[in-house]
Structures are given as C-alpha cells and as structure tokens.
Design a protein around this motif. Structure first.
Motif, PDB file in Angstrom:
ATOM      1  N   GLU A 251      92.326  66.997  11.311  1.00  0.00           N
ATOM      2  CA  GLU A 251      92.362  67.955  12.598  1.00  0.00           C
ATOM      3  C   GLU A 251      93.272  69.564  11.642  1.00  0.00           C
ATOM      4  O   GLU A 251      92.534  70.658  12.289  1.00  0.00           O
ATOM      5  CB  GLU A 251      92.676  67.628  13.278  1.00  0.00           C
ATOM      6  CG  GLU A 251      91.941  66.741  14.098  1.00  0.00           C
ATOM      7  CD  GLU A 251      92.427  66.049  15.269  1.00  0.00           C
ATOM      8  OE1 GLU A 251      93.530  66.584  15.808  1.00  0.00           O
ATOM      9  OE2 GLU A 251      91.816  65.166  15.609  1.00  0.00           O
ATOM     10  N   HIS A 252      94.130  69.511  11.326  1.00  0.00           N
ATOM     11  CA  HIS A 252      95.318  70.570  10.952  1.00  0.00           C
ATOM     12  C   HIS A 252      95.225  71.326   9.447  1.00  0.00           C
ATOM     13  O   HIS A 252      95.679  70.942   8.919  1.00  0.00           O
ATOM     14  CB  HIS A 252      96.692  70.236  11.107  1.00  0.00           C
ATOM     15  CG  HIS A 252      97.125  70.123  13.017  1.00  0.00           C
ATOM     16  ND1 HIS A 252      96.854  70.661  13.813  1.00  0.00           N
ATOM     17  CD2 HIS A 252      97.308  68.447  13.059  1.00  0.00           C
ATOM     18  CE1 HIS A 252      97.413  69.888  14.315  1.00  0.00           C
ATOM     19  NE2 HIS A 252      97.045  68.853  14.646  1.00  0.00           N
ATOM     20  N   ILE A 253      94.023  71.614   9.422  1.00  0.00           N
ATOM     21  CA  ILE A 253      93.756  72.375   7.923  1.00  0.00           C
ATOM     22  C   ILE A 253      93.988  73.772   7.894  1.00  0.00           C
ATOM     23  O   ILE A 253      93.439  74.496   8.266  1.00  0.00           O
ATOM     24  CB  ILE A 253      91.912  71.299   7.725  1.00  0.00           C
ATOM     25  CG1 ILE A 253      91.911  70.480   7.658  1.00  0.00           C
ATOM     26  CG2 ILE A 253      92.173  71.960   6.692  1.00  0.00           C
ATOM     27  CD1 ILE A 253      90.813  69.716   7.932  1.00  0.00           C
ATOM     28  N   MET A 254      94.760  74.097   6.968  1.00  0.00           N
ATOM     29  CA  MET A 254      95.134  75.652   7.520  1.00  0.00           C
ATOM     30  C   MET A 254      94.428  76.397   5.987  1.00  0.00           C
ATOM     31  O   MET A 254      94.676  75.258   4.421  1.00  0.00           O
ATOM     32  CB  MET A 254      96.664  75.838   6.652  1.00  0.00           C
ATOM     33  CG  MET A 254      96.930  76.889   7.555  1.00  0.00           C
ATOM     34  SD  MET A 254      98.676  77.964   7.355  1.00  0.00           S
ATOM     35  CE  MET A 254      99.433  77.003   6.198  1.00  0.00           C
ATOM     36  N   TRP A 255      93.717  77.255   5.301  1.00  0.00           N
ATOM     37  CA  TRP A 255      93.241  77.432   4.320  1.00  0.00           C
ATOM     38  C   TRP A 255      93.122  79.011   3.933  1.00  0.00           C
ATOM     39  O   TRP A 255      93.689  79.541   5.217  1.00  0.00           O
ATOM     40  CB  TRP A 255      91.917  77.752   4.067  1.00  0.00           C
ATOM     41  CG  TRP A 255      90.804  77.295   4.437  1.00  0.00           C
ATOM     42  CD1 TRP A 255      90.420  75.978   5.624  1.00  0.00           C
ATOM     43  CD2 TRP A 255      90.424  76.257   3.710  1.00  0.00           C
ATOM     44  NE1 TRP A 255      89.481  75.085   5.188  1.00  0.00           N
ATOM     45  CE2 TRP A 255      89.648  74.591   3.616  1.00  0.00           C
ATOM     46  CE3 TRP A 255      90.824  75.927   1.916  1.00  0.00           C
ATOM     47  CZ2 TRP A 255      89.587  73.819   3.228  1.00  0.00           C
ATOM     48  CZ3 TRP A 255      90.827  74.869   1.351  1.00  0.00           C
ATOM     49  CH2 TRP A 255      89.245  73.427   1.898  1.00  0.00           C
ATOM     50  N   VAL A 256      94.269  79.586   2.305  1.00  0.00           N
ATOM     51  CA  VAL A 256      95.361  80.220   2.768  1.00  0.00           C
ATOM     52  C   VAL A 256      95.068  80.836   1.008  1.00  0.00           C
ATOM     53  O   VAL A 256      94.530  80.390   0.418  1.00  0.00           O
ATOM     54  CB  VAL A 256      96.750  79.618   2.455  1.00  0.00           C
ATOM     55  CG1 VAL A 256      97.993  80.969   1.566  1.00  0.00           C
ATOM     56  CG2 VAL A 256      97.142  78.351   3.602  1.00  0.00           C
ATOM     57  N   TYR A 257      94.140  82.361   1.248  1.00  0.00           N
ATOM     58  CA  TYR A 257      94.265  82.985   0.159  1.00  0.00           C
ATOM     59  C   TYR A 257      95.113  83.113  -1.244  1.00  0.00           C
ATOM     60  O   TYR A 257      96.486  83.092  -0.441  1.00  0.00           O
ATOM     61  CB  TYR A 257      93.812  84.754   0.855  1.00  0.00           C
ATOM     62  CG  TYR A 257      93.994  85.242  -0.209  1.00  0.00           C
ATOM     63  CD1 TYR A 257      92.977  85.153  -0.775  1.00  0.00           C
ATOM     64  CD2 TYR A 257      94.782  86.664  -0.467  1.00  0.00           C
ATOM     65  CE1 TYR A 257      92.266  85.957  -2.384  1.00  0.00           C
ATOM     66  CE2 TYR A 257      94.047  87.823  -1.403  1.00  0.00           C
ATOM     67  CZ  TYR A 257      93.298  87.410  -2.698  1.00  0.00           C
ATOM     68  OH  TYR A 257      92.915  87.769  -3.108  1.00  0.00           O
TER      69      TYR A 257
END
Lengths: 553, 504
Positions: A251-257
C-alpha cells in the motif's frame, strides 16, 4: 554536460521563461553573485553559531510541526546576507538552459538548500517508521557523496537532529539510502565476525531509467528526455504500481523523480521491507518480461498471466497515443523490418512490406492498422489468427512494458538516491510524484499524468523563491508598519513573528511535494503503529504501553 | 556446607528455570500413532528400540538416500529416478498407504515407525557439519518429494490438511469469481476443474511467483493443486534445516558416547562416499560355490577388468602391492569369499613367500580387511566395504609396479586395448567405443560396454523373457555389481538351458 537541446527546447516551450532577455544573459554572473559574495562568506562563523541555536530551538519547539527554519529566524540571517532583503528588484526566475552541472552542487547552494529546505525530519520519520528514534534508523546505512566525489558509506544517525547536523557539516552533493543492518553500520568493524554484519531490511526499490528505452524511443537518446518519452516512465509506473498493489497487496508506494531521466519506486510496507533477497528476486522475476532488443522476439507463455493481461489493458491506450502517434516507431524500412520479423506469418509480412514500401511516409498508426486489414484480406492461406494476436500483444508489450533496472530490486543491500536531494547534473530536486489514493481505494493518477519532469524546480529556483517571498513579505510588513507608524524594530515583535511562521518550503514550488511526502509518511507510520499494536496484542500484552506519538510529533 | 546450584531445586522446577532445558519439559513419551503414510518428522521418536534396530534402520535409510543421491549424480530424470528407486524403497524402506478401510494396521505402523526412527537417527548422524546437514536435507527433500508424488490425491489432501500449515483452501465461490484469472495460470483445463486451489501468503512460494505460475491477489498466492508439492516440500525443507541446526547444537550435550556415538560416527563416515554403503549382502551371491580354488575360473568369466587385471598380475608375479591387495581382498570379500578361504587364497598366491613371512606381513592385512583384527572392536564393524567404482577412480592412481585402480582410467589407450584383447574382447566396434568413452572420461560407460558385449546373448535372453527389468539392468557402478550380475546372468541362462558344466 549531457543535456540535450531537445530537453531544453522543450522546457522553454512549456515554461513561460525567461522573463526578460537581459536577465537571461546576466544570470551567469547573477547566480554566483547571489550566493558567493564575500560578505556572506565572512559571516560564516557567525552563521554557524546562529545555525546551532536555531537548530536547538527547533528541536525543542514542539509547537512547531516541522523543524524548518521559519522565516522570522531566517530574516535575521538574511539581513546578514548580500542580497538585501528589501531588494526592489524582482528576483529572476531561472531559465532552463543552465550549462554547467557543477554549479548545482556548488557547496554554498547545497548548504543553503540543506539548511533551509531539506525535509530532514520527515525523511527521518520515513526511514524510521515512527516518531520515536528506533533501530530502523539507527542501524540504517546512508551513503554520502561529498563534494569532490568522495564516497562515504556506512553512515548512520540515531536521531533526526544528528542527521541534519551531519549533513550540514559534510554538505554532500547527494546521498543514498541503504538497508537497515542487524547492527549499527558504524560499528561493523568492531564485530567479532565480519560476516555477522548483515542487512536485514530495506524498502523494495524500483528503478526506471529512460536510457533503457533507447532502442524504441525516437525522440531522445541517452540522458536527455522530453515529455514524449517521459510517457514511458508514466506507463511503467502505472503498470508496476498496479501490480504491487493488486497482486502483492502493498500500500505504501512512493514514486520519486530521479532528477534527470528516471523514476525510483519505494515500497515501504513492513512486509516489503522485510523481504530477503529470494523474495525480492521473486518479485523482480514476476514483473520482469524478457524484453530483448526490439528485433528479438519475446516469448511469453499463453494464456497470458493475469498480471500481463492487466498490464496490456493499462498499456493499450498509451500504445495508440504515445507510441504509434508520438514516437512513430516504424518510419524507416529498418524499423518496419524489425516489426515484420516479429509477425508469425511469412506471407503476411511480405504483403505488408510491399504495401509499405510503395507508400513511404505512412504513419505508424496506419501501419499498425494495416496488419489487421491485410491479414483479413486473406493474403495468407493458412493464417493463424491466434498467433497473430499473440504476436501483436508481444509487440505492444515490447514497446510499452516497463523496463526495470532489476538489479536495484533484487538486492537487499542496494543503495538508492534519497528523495529530495538535488540531482548534481540538472539541479532538479528529486521530488516524490504526489500520487494520492482516492476514497474508492484507487490511485489518483492525475499528478502522474500531469507530471512534467522538465518543470521540476531546481535548487536555485526554489532558493530564489524563498528570497522573493521573504522580500514580498517584508515589503508588506513594512507597509503595514508604516501605516501603523511604528518603528523599524517592530518588524520582529511577537505579532510579526506569528504572522511570519511559514516554513521555508511553503514559500516555494517544493510545497506540494513536501506536503505529499509528509502525508505519505504519516500514513505509513499510522499503518506501522497499527501493525505494532496488533503484534503486541497477539503477544498477549496488548496494553503494555501507550506510545506518546502525538507528543513526539 | 551450603549446597548450591541445581541440586537444591526439585527436578520438576528445573525445566522452567533453565530455558535450555525447556525443550525437554514436556517430552511426549507416548507411542506415536502414525495416521499418515508421509511425515514431516516434527516429533522425535520416544519409544525404545534395540541397538540392532537402531543400526539396521539407519543403514537401510542411508542406502536409500545414497542411491537417491547417486541418481541425481547421474542426472536421471524424475520418472527414471522414481522407477529406479521403487524396488529399492520396497526392499529397504517400505512405506505403504492406508488401506481403503482407513484402518492403520500394525505392519503399516511398523513401517512408519521405521521410517520415522531412521530419519531421526540419521539426523543425529548428519548434523555435525554444515556440509553434511546440507546434503542430508537435500536428499531427504528428494525422498520426500518422491513419496509425495507417488501418493494418492486423497492421501495428499488428508496429509497436507493434517499438517496445520496455515493454508486456506479456496472456496468454490472464490474460484468462480476469479475463474478467468485462475484459468490463465494453469495451462490445462483439467487442472482448473479438478484439484484444489490453495491460498497462501505469496512469500511462501517465491519460486512460483517468480515464474508467474500462480495467481496473485492482494498478497495472497492462489496455488493450483499441481504446484502444491513445491509448497509442501519448501515447508519440509525449511523445517528440516532448522531442526538440523538445533540438533547440531544439542549434539555435544548428548550424554552418550559408548553405544550410539560409534554407530553414528560410522554412519556419517560411510555417507561421505555415496556408493560405499553397498554392503556385502548386496553383492554376495548366496549359494554360489566361492572358494579359493574357484577364483581362477570366476575371474576369467565374471570379474570386471580392474579385478581381472589384479588377478592376472597376481598370478604372473605371485605378488601384489598393498593398494592392489586391499582393493582385491575387499572385492573378494564382497563376492562372498570367507576369511578362511581368502587367507588360503593369498597364501597360495604368494608362492615365493615363506609361511612365516606371509603370516607376519600379509595375513594381518587380510584379517583387518575383514574386520577381524585391529582398531577398536566396537568401531570396526565388518571391516571395510568393497571399493566402489567412484572410490577406485578417485583414489591415488597406480604407480610403477602397482596394479590397482581402474584400467579404463589409468591405462594408456593402447595398453587398454591390448589388455582388453588379451581378455577376449576382440570386437572392433566395442574397442572403438571404449576408446571414445575413455577419451570422454566416461570410464564406467566403457566398462558397461564391455560387460554388455561379453554378455550380449544372455542379456538378450533375459530381456526377452522379461525376467530382468529396469533396476537389474542399471548402469554398473561397483565392481561387485559387475560380478554379481555377470554370475547371475550366466547361471540363470544355464538353468534355463539346463545344460552346463560350469563350476560345480
């Protein structure tokens, strides 16, 4: 500097910049002037002292949510700096054509950035999975790349203040995040056996890099990107994100440039962090489709696995628009030959070749349609419809399916650049892409769809934004004060301070990203404490202690 | 004056006080029921067995494990291994399914007890080093796999559900809901219709996830019945590996060294050489007239080339050097030559030695090989085992004047050809084949080629009348097997022909 003109042109087009020609030409002098002038350097010792004080204040100040230096404090500093706070000139917005990469990691710029903008506390809480300092962060490796490319591994910080203090002291060009070890990485050499120093947990990471798409993107090559090929990253994020959520239940997915031409994925669920290499490999294998070069046929088992079916569904619209229309991948004979090689039927391929050779300049969209129309015209006597469909699906996947740098995901002890650091090549901040979850549990992709990597703020831009904001504010106050006919000193009275308590990040384009990061971390910590409580309850001593989280915050 | 320590605490309380002792706190001293054929060996055995049983059961299981390992060394496929192992399993470690009535009869219980106890005995023997543990876990896993595959579907289900793995069976409704997705995971329709689906945390089946062989939903893997085995086996292996490490830690504290330790020691040593577990009973031919006076005839007719070479050298020189004597003596022991006969054989062969010399210098070695003298009487057992091909091939090669070793490996190609021709192998294709095999280092294939050629008539016969099957015709990897098979072939055919004047 591997910036291509493509990128720069694009940015200029999408950005109403620069404000005026004279500025653009004067920037080269302006920027160093702004940050490097001697008075400020002389004031360094002073600043250091003030910094410590400021810092301590923030540690203790529980009424403030974050440890950002607030403007009221900063204004004092600013008055020491060269830029006159009351500068009548509107500060120039920085244009995209910045030629020298070294400038971004200029030590003074970096120091100002770390001091005023970097969200240390949230970063700490994120990696610590809680507000109270714990082993998750104390035993976590951070690797700093110092100025001059000195690589400093195995750094660890037991408390957010220590992290901040050390980063300010070392002033690294960037830093990377590694795994949590079974012991403090700084103590690794004092262990009885070196082999007992082992990584035990880390976020599951993904790295999507547009250079991996070089054989199919027609717009850019290498390090350069434009909005057209950024779509590859968008598709990849959606496919991987959907898989991680729907299939693996994360659930805790972060996408970072990543600051230049890629995206990093951070899966922060406890379950994901505690996976060993075998399980990471399993996920990597599950997601991975062997995509060779564009002319090598991929082999996928039929019937298509549900994950691939879903991916096809996600990717199909992108294929039509971003691949066929925008990338137009089959313009030349070479390119069409590669496509034809992937088709299962000889007669069909020949018929298509003939047709396309006689009509050069036919668009890829039409060519794609031609495959079906020529096939249905009965050019091949024993055409295998099923095989053709499969081949078309394969082509679609070939041109759209995520190409992950899978090594990053496979290994527990792989380091990955931290969010919010500055990319040394572009000066852009590695911001998280604020993808939120809607009420119905689905992802709200608008932030990703609208995300333009070319307009991500650079470190110089945002530092200038603070100054601009501050000077505006000062001017306002002065006006108010003038009206009240009060003395100059009253600027710093208690009323003025309360009014001024805006964290620095909020004065800049960084605001939405930091706020997203903050809410992401808060959600993560909430889930974490829930699962902790559950564990405790299962252990049978549920109400052992209440964690004073809110107070800590 | 003041007595301190454990002795003051009454025995019952010790368990709770000393956590290291906790594992013994509620040992289950009851006879186990063995309701299922298969077991994952969670509970240690607690009933009494005799020392003989202890040793015999361990050896029997070891034999199976060694054979299984040999199968994987020879890269046999699954079905081949299973065919090969079936008769052996039946003989040494039978394990039958519950009858239809569901009543577990006593003989079934006895089988299962043997299986259970032998497993635990070998755990003791093989927990010492990480290498042994790893190897033991590997072959045990293979044995388990083999048995699991051979089980009936209902039996599997019952067994799996008895194990208390937290697996959830996918309900019919859920199966209907995800019918499309599930269908995409299994290639054949039949797998979807019949058979169960299990739902487990995906972390339990990483290799299935990696291959995309399961349907995943929200962290749960839907595993088709066909893939169940990999879950059960994974579970079996992880538990066994953990348990073995525990055993290793507990072993030094085992209050025992004059009864079990020697046996365990011996067992773990013989496991170091996979084929060495081949015991005398395996190779001896019961009822065959094997005496010192018949060796010459037998050697000519039935010995493999290595032993023929030793025999011929012995006859030529009236002497063999130590390594050759050892290899040959053990082989002779293996074919069933008694110690007394063997001593007579050597005495007569060493013509140039006086009685005194022989008794002083040579008879001891022979007796030692038979386990009659030397070392600790408890440990020496029945002496050394006859050398396997592997042992002969990997031991030190023969130096000048020595005749031990394997001619296929240790002879130059030309010398080998003349040796073969001198022993009656004159077929050109066979010689050529041997030469090729030897170049490719397939020495045992070369040996088998010679065997097949020299027994082609009989082999054809037994194959045709079906009296010899799979395992009887397996590749020979032990000189004593060569002898036994050769001897049996000749005699069975002789019986059938009813016309013979062989050694009687």
């Amino acid at each position: 500097m591997p910036h291509s003109t493509m990128m720069d042109e694009d940015q200029t087009m999408s950005n109403p910049l620069p404000s005026s020609p004279p500025f653009a030409s004067s920037i080269a002098q302006q920027a160093p002037d702004t940050f490097d002038s001697s008075p400020r350097n002389e004031g360094n010792g002073n600043e250091q002292v003030e910094l410590e004080k400021l810092f301590d204040d923030n540690n203790l100040a529980s009424e403030d949510e974050f440890s950002y230096p607030t403007s009221s404090a900063i204004t004092k500093e600013i008055s020491n700096l060269t830029i006159p706070s009351s500068s009548p000139l509107p500060l120039p917005a920085y244009p995209a054509q910045i030629e020298s990469g070294s400038r971004f990691s200029d030590p003074d710029i970096m120091l100002a950035f770390y001091r005023r903008l970097f969200p240390f506390r949230i970063l700490y809480q994120w990696l610590n999975h809680g507000y109270k300092p714990s082993a998750d962060m104390a035993n976590r490796e951070l690797a700093l790349t110092l100025q001059g490319d000195v690589y400093l591994r195995y750094q660890s910080y037991a408390a957010p203040d220590l992290l901040r203090k050390d980063i300010l002291r070392q002033n690294p060009a960037r830093f990377e995040i590694g795994p949590v070890y079974n012991t403090n990485p700084r103590d690794r050499k004092s262990l009885h056996k070196t082999s007992s120093f082992k990584p035990v947990a880390k976020e599951l990471c993904f790295d999507i890099d547009l250079t991996d798409y070089d054989d199919i993107r027609t717009c850019c090559k290498g390090a350069s990107i434009c909005l057209k090929c950024w779509q590859f990253a968008t598709m990849a994020v959606k496919v991987v994100d959907a898989c991680l959520r729907e299939d693996f239940g994360f659930e805790h997915i972060m996408w970072v440039y990543s600051g230049r031409r890629g995206v990093h994925g951070w899966v922060c669920d406890k379950r994901a962090r505690e996976m060993n290499d075998e399980k990471r490999r399993a996920i990597a294998g599950y997601l991975g489709v062997v995509l060779g070069s564009a002319d090598k046929k991929i082999n996928i088992r039929r019937p298509l696995h549900p994950h691939l079916q879903r991916s096809l569904k996600i990717l199909a619209p992108y294929f039509q628009k971003d691949i066929l229309r925008d990338q137009d991948p089959w313009q030349t004979t070479d390119q069409t030959d590669r496509l034809l090689k992937l088709l299962p039927d000889q007669a069909l391929s020949q018929a298509l070749k003939k047709k396309w050779d006689s009509a050069p300049g036919r668009s890829s969209t039409s060519k794609w349609k031609d495959i079906d129309s020529v096939a249905s015209s009965g050019v091949s006597a024993n055409l295998d419809e099923k095989a053709l469909l499969a081949a078309k699906q394969d082509v679609l996947l070939q041109y759209t399916y995520p190409r992950l740098d899978i090594e990053v995901s496979k290994k527990l002890n792989h380091l990955l650049k931290s969010p919010f650091v500055v990319h040394p090549g572009t000066g852009r901040i590695c911001v998280p892409i604020p993808i939120s979850t809607r009420k119905d549990g689905k992802q709200d992709w608008s932030a990703l769809d609208d995300f333009n990597p070319l307009t991500v703020p650079t470190v110089i831009e945002i530092l200038n934004e603070i100054d601009a904001w501050d000077s505006r504010e000062l001017a306002n106050q002065a006006q108010v004060m003038d009206e009240q006919d009060s003395s100059q000193n009253a600027v710093h009275d208690s009323n003025g301070q309360r009014q001024d308590k805006v964290p620095d990040f909020a004065k800049t384009a960084l605001k939405p990203f930091v706020e997203y990061f903050k809410s992401f971390v808060a959600d993560l910590i909430k889930a974490e404490s829930r699962s902790l409580k559950r564990d405790r309850d299962e252990d049978g001593n549920g109400e052992a202690e209440m964690r004073p989280e809110s107070m800590d915050f | 004056m003041f007595r301190q320590g454990d002795s003051r605490i009454e025995a019952k309380r010790k368990n709770t006080i000393n956590p290291k002792r906790k594992q013994f706190a509620n040992a289950q001293y009851q006879q186990q029921e063995y309701p299922f054929r298969l077991s994952i060996y969670q509970l240690p055995p607690t009933a009494d067995i005799t020392l003989e049983q202890f040793e015999q059961w361990a050896i029997d299981r070891l034999r199976i494990l060694a054979e299984l390992e040999a199968c994987s060394f020879r890269r046999r496929t699954g079905p081949e291994t299973s065919d090969h192992m079936e008769p052996l399993l039946k003989k040494y470690l039978p394990l039958n399914a519950n009858p239809a009535s569901g009543v577990v009869e006593d003989f079934l219980k006895a089988e299962r007890q043997k299986d259970h106890y032998s497993h635990w005995i070998l755990r003791l023997a093989f927990s010492k080093t990480p290498e042994l543990r790893e190897r033991f876990a590997r072959v045990e896993k293979r044995l388990f796999e083999l048995r699991f595959q051979k089980s009936y579907e209902e039996e599997k289900q019952a067994f799996v559900s008895s194990l208390d793995f937290d697996w959830e069976t996918v309900s019919v409704e859920e199966r209907a809901e995800f019918a499309e997705q599930l269908a995409a995971v299994v290639p054949r329709r039949s797998d979807l219709e019949d058979g169960f689906w299990f739902k487990v945390d995906w972390e339990r089946v990483p290799e299935l996830v990696q291959e995309r062989k399961v349907f995943l939903r929200r962290g749960k893997a839907y595993v088709p019945a066909r893939e169940q085995i990999s879950m059960v086996v994974a579970e079996f292996t992880t538990r066994l590996e953990k348990a073995l490490e525990q055993t290793a830690r507990a072993l030094p504290r085992m209050d025992e060294d004059d009864r079990l330790m020697p046996i365990l020691d011996h067992i773990s040593k013989s496991f170091a050489m996979p084929d060495a577990a081949l015991a005398d009973a395996e190779t001896a031919v019961p009822g065959a007239p094997i005496t010192h006076s018949t060796i010459d005839t037998l050697a000519r007719q039935h010995f493999p080339m290595c032993m023929k070479h030793l025999h011929n050298t012995l006859r030529k020189d009236s002497h063999l050097k130590y390594s050759g004597r050892l290899q040959y003596t053990l082989f002779l022991k293996g074919i069933g030559l008694s110690l007394e006969e063997c001593l007579v054989f050597w005495r007569q062969s060493f013509k140039n030695k006086t009685d005194d010399q022989f008794n002083k210098e040579y008879s001891y070695n022979v007796k030692h090989s038979y386990g009659e003298v030397g070392g600790d009487a408890n440990r020496r057992g029945k002496g050394y085992s006859p050398y396997s091909c592997q042992k002969i091939l990997t031991d030190a090669p023969p130096g000048p004047g020595q005749a031990h070793g394997c001619p296929y490996k240790h002879f130059a190609p030309d010398s080998l050809s003349s040796l073969l021709q001198a022993n009656g192998v004159d077929d050109v294709t066979v010689l050529k084949g041997v030469r090729e095999d030897v170049v490719q280092k397939r020495y045992h294939i070369a040996c088998n080629r010679v065997f097949e050629w020299s027994h082609q008539a009989q082999l054809k016969k037994v194959k045709n009348d079906g009296s010899w099957t799979g395992t009887d015709l397996e590749v020979i990897v032990h000189p004593n097997t060569y002898f036994k098979r050769s001897y049996l072939l000749k005699n069975s055919v002789k019986d059938a022909d009813d016309s013979d004047n062989m050694e009687t």
